[in-house]
Design a protein around this motif. Structure first.
Motif, PDB file in Angstrom:
ATOM      1  N   ILE A   1       0.808  -1.218   0.000  1.00  0.00           N
ATOM      2  CA  ILE A   1       0.000   0.000   0.000  1.00  0.00           C
ATOM      3  C   ILE A   1       0.843   1.271   0.000  1.00  0.00           C
ATOM      4  CG2 ILE A   1      -0.212   0.081   2.509  1.00  0.00           C
ATOM      5  CD1 ILE A   1      -2.831   1.069  -0.156  1.00  0.00           C
ATOM      6  N   TRP A   2       1.980   1.275   0.713  1.00  0.00           N
ATOM      7  CA  TRP A   2       2.781   2.503   0.770  1.00  0.00           C
ATOM      8  C   TRP A   2       3.339   2.867  -0.608  1.00  0.00           C
ATOM      9  CZ3 TRP A   2       3.524   6.769   3.240  1.00  0.00           C
ATOM     10  CH2 TRP A   2       4.691   7.504   3.040  1.00  0.00           C
ATOM     11  N   GLY A   3       3.924   1.901  -1.286  1.00  0.00           N
ATOM     12  CA  GLY A   3       4.473   2.168  -2.614  1.00  0.00           C
ATOM     13  C   GLY A   3       3.398   2.552  -3.611  1.00  0.00           C
ATOM     14  N   ASP A   4       2.251   1.839  -3.572  1.00  0.00           N
ATOM     15  CA  ASP A   4       1.162   2.167  -4.492  1.00  0.00           C
ATOM     16  C   ASP A   4       0.591   3.554  -4.216  1.00  0.00           C
ATOM     17  OD1 ASP A   4       1.390  -0.180  -5.866  1.00  0.00           O
ATOM     18  OD2 ASP A   4      -0.196  -1.228  -4.780  1.00  0.00           O
ATOM     19  N   ALA A   5       0.455   3.875  -2.937  1.00  0.00           N
ATOM     20  CA  ALA A   5      -0.109   5.182  -2.591  1.00  0.00           C
ATOM     21  C   ALA A   5       0.820   6.310  -3.021  1.00  0.00           C
ATOM     22  CB  ALA A   5      -0.383   5.252  -1.093  1.00  0.00           C
ATOM     23  N   MET A   6       2.112   6.160  -2.755  1.00  0.00           N
ATOM     24  CA  MET A   6       3.066   7.210  -3.120  1.00  0.00           C
ATOM     25  C   MET A   6       3.135   7.398  -4.631  1.00  0.00           C
ATOM     26  SD  MET A   6       4.410   8.815  -0.580  1.00  0.00           S
ATOM     27  CE  MET A   6       2.709   8.817  -0.007  1.00  0.00           C
ATOM     28  N   SER A   7       3.268   6.274  -5.361  1.00  0.00           N
ATOM     29  CA  SER A   7       3.372   6.388  -6.817  1.00  0.00           C
ATOM     30  C   SER A   7       2.069   6.914  -7.406  1.00  0.00           C
ATOM     31  CB  SER A   7       3.720   5.025  -7.433  1.00  0.00           C
ATOM     32  OG  SER A   7       2.679   4.086  -7.196  1.00  0.00           O
ATOM     33  N   GLY A   8       0.918   6.496  -6.841  1.00  0.00           N
ATOM     34  CA  GLY A   8      -0.355   6.980  -7.351  1.00  0.00           C
ATOM     35  C   GLY A   8      -0.533   8.472  -7.151  1.00  0.00           C
ATOM     36  N   VAL A   9      -0.146   8.979  -5.983  1.00  0.00           N
ATOM     37  CA  VAL A   9      -0.280  10.409  -5.720  1.00  0.00           C
ATOM     38  C   VAL A   9       0.663  11.212  -6.610  1.00  0.00           C
ATOM     39  CG1 VAL A   9       0.097  12.199  -3.985  1.00  0.00           C
ATOM     40  CG2 VAL A   9      -1.103  10.094  -3.370  1.00  0.00           C
TER      41      VAL A   9
END
Length: 719
Positions: free
Chosen positions: A70-78
Motif C-alpha cells: 500500500i505505501w508504494g502504491d499510494a506514493m506512486s499513485g499520488v
C-alpha cells in the motif's frame, strides 16, 4: 596399415539414415468440429476463467498484500496523479480541445486499465504523440466544417455540449448541425476527437478478437524511435507559437513543420513579450530542476534518495506559480497573454459518439490504434521483464481498446501507455495497479474542486511543459552515430522514419517508416551473404573461406552457402551468386563446348578435304570435353529457412543443367520443411528413389559421397 584402412572404411561408409516420425493429420472437418464444440461449451469453470481473464483485477486484488504494497502504491499513485494534472491540461493544446477533456481522459483511462490491464506498472492516459495525432484530425475537420482555427475564436468558454452552443444569441457564432442539434466549435472538436477515439478502440478490440497482435512485429524498434522523434519535432514546432505568444492557425496538410516555422518567422515581430519572458523563466526552472544543478529541492532529493523516493512535482509547482503570477498580475488584460480560460468542475452527461463523423475519420483511426497498442504492449513487456512477471499482449490490446471505447462516450480522446509516467511509477515503489486507482482519485479531486483555479494559467506555460517533456525523444539525435556504428540499416530506417514524420506528416511518416523498414528486410533477403566453404583440418567442420583462416577447400568439390530463404524474389540473386562463386555457368559452358565441338568437326572436315577426301586412317570420334576444376557442388542449406515452388524449380534446374556438363549438385543440411517441399515437388524422383544420392544431413557426408562417386566414374572410364 590395418588401422588406417579401418579409419578409411569408416569415413567412406554412408551415414545412417534418420527416420522421420509418422504424423497423422486430423481431418480438417474433424478439427473444425472439435474447435467449435470446445468454443461453445459452457460450464461454471469456463465462465469463471473467462471472466477472470477479461478482468484480471479479480485474480490479483484478493491476494493484495496490504502492508507490503500500500505505501508504494499510494506514493506512486499520488505522484503520478500530481504529474497528470498539468500534463492533462497541457496536452489538450495538442489535441485541439478544451483542457477539461484531458482531465476526463486521464480519469477514465486509469480506472478502466486498473480493472483490465495485466501490467503492474504501466501508466495509461494522455500521451503527447496520441494527442498530436488526434489534434491533426480535429483541426482538419474543424477547418472543413467552416470554423476559424485561431485560438481566440472560441464561441464561448462554457460551451461543452450542443445545447449550450444553440443558446448563443444573435447568430454571430458559427455552428453546425450534429446529431440533430446545433454544435459550436468546441463541441464539434470534442465530437471529432471522440469519434476517432471510438473507432481506434473498435479496431483494437477487433485485433484482440482475431489475434492480430502480430501486426506490431512490423513496427521495428528503430522505426518506432525515428517516428517518435519526428513526431516530437512536430510537437515542438506546433507549440513554438505559444512560447512566443503568436496567434497563427495550425497548418492543414503536409509539411506542417516547414510551413509553421515560415509563418513563425514571418510573424516574429508580433511576439508577445510577456509570453516570451514567461516561457524563458518556466523552461529555465524546469530544465534546471531536471538537471539538478542549482535547485535545493533536487539536492535534497539526491541527498535523501534512499529514504525519500518521491520526485519533486516540478510541473505542478511551475503551473501553480505561473497561475498565481498571471492571476494577480492580470497578464491577460494588461499584456494580451493567452490563458487557458474557464475550466468547469463536475462531469458532463455521457453522449454517444457522432456516427455521422466516423466515415470521415475511419482511416485516421487506424494509425492511432496501431501506435497506441504498440506503445502499450512494448512498455508492458519491458517493465514486466524488469520486475519479473509476465503480461498477456492480447489482454493488453483488449484493455487499451476499452480504454478508448468507453471513455469516448464521456468526451475523451485517444489514450496510450506513457513512458515517462510509467518510469515514475516504477521508481516510486509501485507494486500493483492500485496506484492507477489512486491517480484517478487525485484527478477526480481536481475535476470536482480545483479545476476553476487554472483559469488564469497561460498557454505558454503549458507549451513549456510539453516541450520539456520531449527532451528524451529529441536526445535520440545524439545516438545516431552510435546507431550508425552498430547497424547502418537501423540508422537509415531511423533517419527515414524521422524525416518523413517531421517533414511530411505524422500519418504518412508512420506509413513510410513501416514500408521502408520492410523494404530493407526484403532487400536483405534479395542480397544475402553467400560463401564458399572450406574444411577445418582433421574435422568434419566446414566454414566460410573468407571469414576464417587455415581452412582447406575440399579437392574438386565446391561448397556453397546461401544465407537467406530461397523464394521467387531472390531466385536470380541466388543463381548469380552461385555462378560467380563457382566460376562456371552451366548454360554458357554447354554453349562453349558445342561451339568447340563444331569447330573441331569443321577442322576435321577441312583436313580430310585437304588430303583429297582421305583421312589417312584417322577417324573423328568427337571432342573430348575440357575437364573442369571440380566435379561436384554441395549446396549447404543449413542457413535457408524455407523455399517456395520457385526455389524448388531452381534446385531442379541446377541439378539438370550441371549434370549435362558432368557436375553433380548435392544438398546438405536441409531442415524438414525444405525436405517436405522438395518431396511434394518430386525433386527426388518417383518414390524418392534418388534421395540418398541427392540429400545429405551434413556437408561432410555430401563431400565424401561426391568423392566416392567421382572415383567410381574414374574407374569405369579407365576400364
Amino acid at each position: 596399415m590395418e588401422e588406417v584402412s579401418k579409419v578409411t572404411e569408416t569415413q567412406l561408409a554412408p551415414p545412417p539414415l534418420l527416420e522421420r516420425r509418422a504424423r497423422q493429420r486430423q481431418p480438417t472437418v474433424s478439427a473444425l468440429r472439435a474447435k467449435l464444440r470446445q468454443g461453445v461449451t459452457c460450464s461454471a469453470p469456463r465462465v469463471r476463467s473467462t471472466l477472470t481473464g477479461f478482468f484480471p483485477v479479480v485474480r490479483w486484488l484478493p491476494k493484495y498484500k496490504l502492508k507490503e504494497y500500500i505505501w508504494g502504491d499510494a506514493m506512486s499513485g499520488v505522484i503520478v496523479g500530481i504529474i497528470l494534472i498539468p500534463q492533462a491540461i497541457a496536452y489538450c493544446l495538442l489535441a485541439g480541445v478544451e483542457p477539461i477533456y484531458g482531465l476526463y481522459t486521464s480519469f477514465y483511462a486509469n480506472i478502466i486499465y486498473f480493472l483490465m490491464g495485466t501490467s503492474r506498472h504501466v501508466s495509461v492516459g494522455i500521451f503527447s504523440l496520441m494527442s498530436l495525432m488526434v489534434g491533426q484530425v480535429v483541426d482538419r475537420e474543424v477547418f472543413l466544417a467552416g470554423f476559424d482555427l485561431s485560438d481566440d475564436s472560441t464561441s464561448s468558454p462554457d460551451i461543452f455540449n450542443s445545447t449550450a452552443a444553440a443558446n448563443i444569441t444573435g447568430g454571430a457564432v458559427h455552428t453546425v448541425e450534429l446529431m440533430g442539434m446545433q454544435c459550436g466549435k468546441e463541441c464539434y472538436a470534442i465530437s471529432v476527437a471522440a469519434a476517432v477515439t471510438f473507432l481506434a478502440g473498435v479496431y483494437q478490440i477487433m485485433m484482440a478478437v482475431f489475434r492480430l497482435g502480430f501486426v506490431s512485429v512490423y513496427l521495428s524498434s528503430p522505426m518506432l524511435d525515428g517516428f517518435a522523434t519526428g513526431a516530437s519535432f512536430t510537437i515542438l514546432t506546433v507549440q513554438a507559437k505559444y512560447l512566443l505568444g503568436l496567434k497563427i492557425p495550425r497548418h492543414q496538410g503536409y509539411g506542417t513543420v516547414v510551413i509553421t516555422w515560415i509563418n513563425i518567422f514571418a510573424n516574429i515581430h508580433k511576439t508577445n513579450l510577456c509570453d516570451l519572458v514567461t516561457s524563458a523563466i518556466c523552461i529555465s526552472i524546469l530544465e534546471v530542476t531536471r538537471l539538478s544543478t542549482a535547485v535545493a529541492g533536487k539536492e535534497i532529493q539526491e541527498r535523501y534518495k534512499d529514504r525519500l523516493k518521491i520526485p519533486l512535482p516540478t510541473e505542478l509547482v511551475v503551473v501553480a506559480g505561473a497561475t498565481l503570477a498571471s492571476h494577480f498580475g492580470d497578464l491577460n488584460a494588461r499584456f494580451g497573454s493567452s490563458v487557458s480560460g474557464h475550466i468547469p468542475t463536475g462531469f458532463i452527461p455521457p453522449q454517444v459518439p457522432a456516427f455521422s463523423l466516423m466515415s470521415r475519420v475511419v482511416l485516421d483511426a487506424i494509425p492511432l490504434a496501431v501506435i497506441s497498442f504498440a506503445f502499450t504492449v512494448s512498455l508492458s513487456e519491458m517493465f514486466a521483464k524488469k520486475n519479473g512477471y509476465t503480461v498477456r499482449p492480447n489482454q493488453e490490446m483488449l484493455a487499451i481498446g476499452l480504454c478508448n471505447i468507453i471513455p469516448s462516450f464521456f468526451h475523451c480522446f485517444t489514450t496510450s501507455a506513457a513512458l515517462a509516467k510509467t518510469m515514475v511509477k516504477d521508481s516510486t515503489g509501485c507494486q500493483t495497479q492500485v496506484s492507477s486507482l489512486i491517480s484517478a482519485l487525485v484527478v477526480l479531486l481536481v475535476l470536482l474542486f480545483f479545476a476553476p483555479f487554472f483559469h488564469a494559467l497561460q498557454k505558454c506555460v503549458l507549451a513549456c511543459i510539453i516541450i520539456v517533456s520531449l527532451r528524451g525523444a529529441l536526445r535520440k539525435f545524439r545516438d545516431v552515430p552510435a546507431k550508425w556504428r552498430a547497424s547502418r540499416n537501423d540508422a537509415i530506417v531511423w533517419m527515414v522514419a524521422m524525416a518523413a514524420t517531421a517533414l511530411i506528416s505524422v500519418e504518412l511518416g508512420l506509413l513510410v517508416g513501416i514500408v521502408f523498414s520492410m523494404a530493407c528486410v526484403i532487400f536483405k533477403t534479395q542480397n544475402p551473404k553467400v560463401a564458399l566453404l572450406g574444411r577445418v583440418s582433421d574435422t568434419d567442420l566446414y566454414e566460410d573461406l573468407e571469414e576464417y583462416t587455415n581452412l582447406i577447400p575440399p579437392p574438386r568439390v565446391q561448397i556453397f552457402r546461401f544465407q537467406a530463404p530461397l523464394y521467387y524474389a531472390n531466385k536470380e540473386s541466388f543463381l548469380k551468386s552461385l555462378y560467380k562463386a563457382v566460376g562456371v555457368e552451366p548454360f554458357l559452358e554447354t554453349t562453349r563446348r558445342r561451339k568447340a565441338e563444331k569447330r573441331a568437326r569443321e577442322m576435321s572436315a577441312q583436313n580430310a578435304k585437304a588430303n583429297g577426301g582421305k583421312n589417312n586412317g584417322d577417324v573423328f570420334v568427337g571432342l573430348v570435353p575440357e575437364e573442369l576444376e571440380f566435379h561436384a557442388i554441395v549446396l549447404d542449406c543449413s542457413a535457408i529457412p524455407f523455399i517456395d515452388s520457385t526455389g524448388t524449380a531452381t534446385f531442379k534446374a541446377l541439378v539438370k543443367e550441371y549434370r549435362e556438363i558432368g557436375v553433380s549438385v548435392l544438398l546438405a543440411g536441409c531442415n524438414t520443411s525444405i525436405i517436405d517441399t522438395l518431396q511434394k515437388a518430386q525433386f527426388f524422383g518417383d518414390n524418392d528413389k534418388d534421395r540418398s544420392s541427392l540429400l545429405f544431413h551434413t556437408v561432410h557426408a555430401a563431400v565424401l559421397h561426391a568423392n566416392r562417386a567421382a572415383e567410381r566414374r574414374s574407374e569405369d572410364s579407365t576400364v
